[in-house]
Design a protein around this motif. Sequence first.
Motif, PDB file in Angstrom:
ATOM      1  N   ARG A  75       0.832  -1.220   0.000  1.00  0.00           N
ATOM      2  CA  ARG A  75       0.000   0.000   0.000  1.00  0.00           C
ATOM      3  C   ARG A  75       0.855   1.255   0.000  1.00  0.00           C
ATOM      4  O   ARG A  75       0.412   2.314  -0.444  1.00  0.00           O
ATOM      5  N   ARG A  76       2.064   1.150   0.510  1.00  0.00           N
ATOM      6  CA  ARG A  76       2.973   2.300   0.558  1.00  0.00           C
ATOM      7  C   ARG A  76       3.901   2.354  -0.656  1.00  0.00           C
ATOM      8  O   ARG A  76       4.825   3.159  -0.695  1.00  0.00           O
ATOM      9  N   ASN A  77       3.680   1.457  -1.613  1.00  0.00           N
ATOM     10  CA  ASN A  77       4.515   1.398  -2.827  1.00  0.00           C
ATOM     11  C   ASN A  77       5.986   1.183  -2.508  1.00  0.00           C
ATOM     12  O   ASN A  77       6.876   1.727  -3.182  1.00  0.00           O
ATOM     13  N   LEU A  78       6.242   0.398  -1.475  1.00  0.00           N
ATOM     14  CA  LEU A  78       7.600   0.018  -1.122  1.00  0.00           C
ATOM     15  C   LEU A  78       7.878  -1.386  -1.652  1.00  0.00           C
ATOM     16  O   LEU A  78       6.964  -2.172  -1.875  1.00  0.00           O
ATOM     17  N   ALA A  79       9.156  -1.704  -1.835  1.00  0.00           N
ATOM     18  CA  ALA A  79       9.542  -3.018  -2.357  1.00  0.00           C
ATOM     19  C   ALA A  79       9.597  -4.035  -1.224  1.00  0.00           C
ATOM     20  O   ALA A  79      10.277  -3.821  -0.218  1.00  0.00           O
ATOM     21  N   TRP A  80       8.862  -5.116  -1.387  1.00  0.00           N
ATOM     22  CA  TRP A  80       8.874  -6.220  -0.412  1.00  0.00           C
ATOM     23  C   TRP A  80       9.901  -7.243  -0.895  1.00  0.00           C
ATOM     24  O   TRP A  80       9.762  -7.815  -1.959  1.00  0.00           O
ATOM     25  N   VAL A  81      10.942  -7.495  -0.097  1.00  0.00           N
ATOM     26  CA  VAL A  81      12.033  -8.376  -0.507  1.00  0.00           C
ATOM     27  C   VAL A  81      12.288  -9.410   0.584  1.00  0.00           C
ATOM     28  O   VAL A  81      12.688  -9.047   1.701  1.00  0.00           O
ATOM     29  N   GLU A  82      12.040 -10.671   0.283  1.00  0.00           N
ATOM     30  CA  GLU A  82      12.324 -11.742   1.238  1.00  0.00           C
ATOM     31  C   GLU A  82      13.748 -12.208   0.998  1.00  0.00           C
ATOM     32  O   GLU A  82      13.998 -13.199   0.309  1.00  0.00           O
ATOM     33  N   ALA A  83      14.681 -11.466   1.576  1.00  0.00           N
ATOM     34  CA  ALA A  83      16.105 -11.636   1.291  1.00  0.00           C
ATOM     35  C   ALA A  83      16.846 -12.390   2.381  1.00  0.00           C
ATOM     36  O   ALA A  83      18.047 -12.649   2.249  1.00  0.00           O
ATOM     37  N   LEU A  84      16.158 -12.761   3.467  1.00  0.00           N
ATOM     38  CA  LEU A  84      16.802 -13.448   4.584  1.00  0.00           C
ATOM     39  C   LEU A  84      16.262 -14.869   4.729  1.00  0.00           C
ATOM     40  O   LEU A  84      15.091 -15.135   4.445  1.00  0.00           O
ATOM     41  N   ALA A  85      17.118 -15.769   5.214  1.00  0.00           N
ATOM     42  CA  ALA A  85      16.698 -17.117   5.575  1.00  0.00           C
ATOM     43  C   ALA A  85      17.222 -17.418   6.974  1.00  0.00           C
ATOM     44  O   ALA A  85      18.330 -17.001   7.330  1.00  0.00           O
ATOM     45  N   ARG A  86      16.395 -18.120   7.755  1.00  0.00           N
ATOM     46  CA  ARG A  86      16.822 -18.572   9.081  1.00  0.00           C
ATOM     47  C   ARG A  86      17.367 -19.994   8.897  1.00  0.00           C
ATOM     48  O   ARG A  86      16.611 -20.931   8.677  1.00  0.00           O
TER      49      ARG A  86
END
Length: 219
Positions: free
Chosen positions: A134-145
């Motif tokens: 909604r904020r026009n930001l980039a969602w990046v799933e760049a981490l792994a546990r």
Amino acid sequence: MLTDWLEALLELVFPRRCPSCRQWAGSSYGWCQACLDKIVTVRQVSLAVHKLQWLDTCLTVTDYSGQVQRLIRDMKFRRITRQAAKLGYLLDYGVTAERYRGIDAVVPVPLHLDRLKERGFNQTALIFKPWTLRRNLAWVEALARTTPTLPQWELRLKERRKNIKGAFTVTRPELVAGKTILLVDDIFTSGLTMDECAKALKKSGALAVKGLALASGAR
């Protein structure tokens, strides 16, 4: 347009009650204005008090108590995913544009793959991803546990540091290098989890890592 009409019809037939006071609330994903004003208490975390070395700043939006605690537990332990919209609205209400200005990407704190398979979802992603878009930001799933850590709240501070150390790796370094990252999580307690994530991100070239947690359970 059809979705808007359907939501309006459902609101008329099944009006929402505030999850906190149980009064008729109408919009705002079920929260009434009086409860929003009480519950949303945006705070800047003192990194020095928590002895965090890698985060540049960190905000929390509300306290991990009362109905906020219940809604988060509903998601995590009862798998009631619809609570994410109510919790996400607290972000809409409390986090102003000034708070995320200059952010290049939003990165969630990940679950270990075993925990993700068990639960079926990452509650942090369900809460924060719609807000991010909604904020026009980039969602990046760049981490792994990479380490199946114990829940931090079960441990003493010294045990938490050992439990979380080296638990995260960056899977998409090209998406974080040279970027200012907003690292998000559902609950901030000691801050060690977010700090360890920030360490991994910065070692992969992130310029800055700012934290944003929905609820503060700091102690």
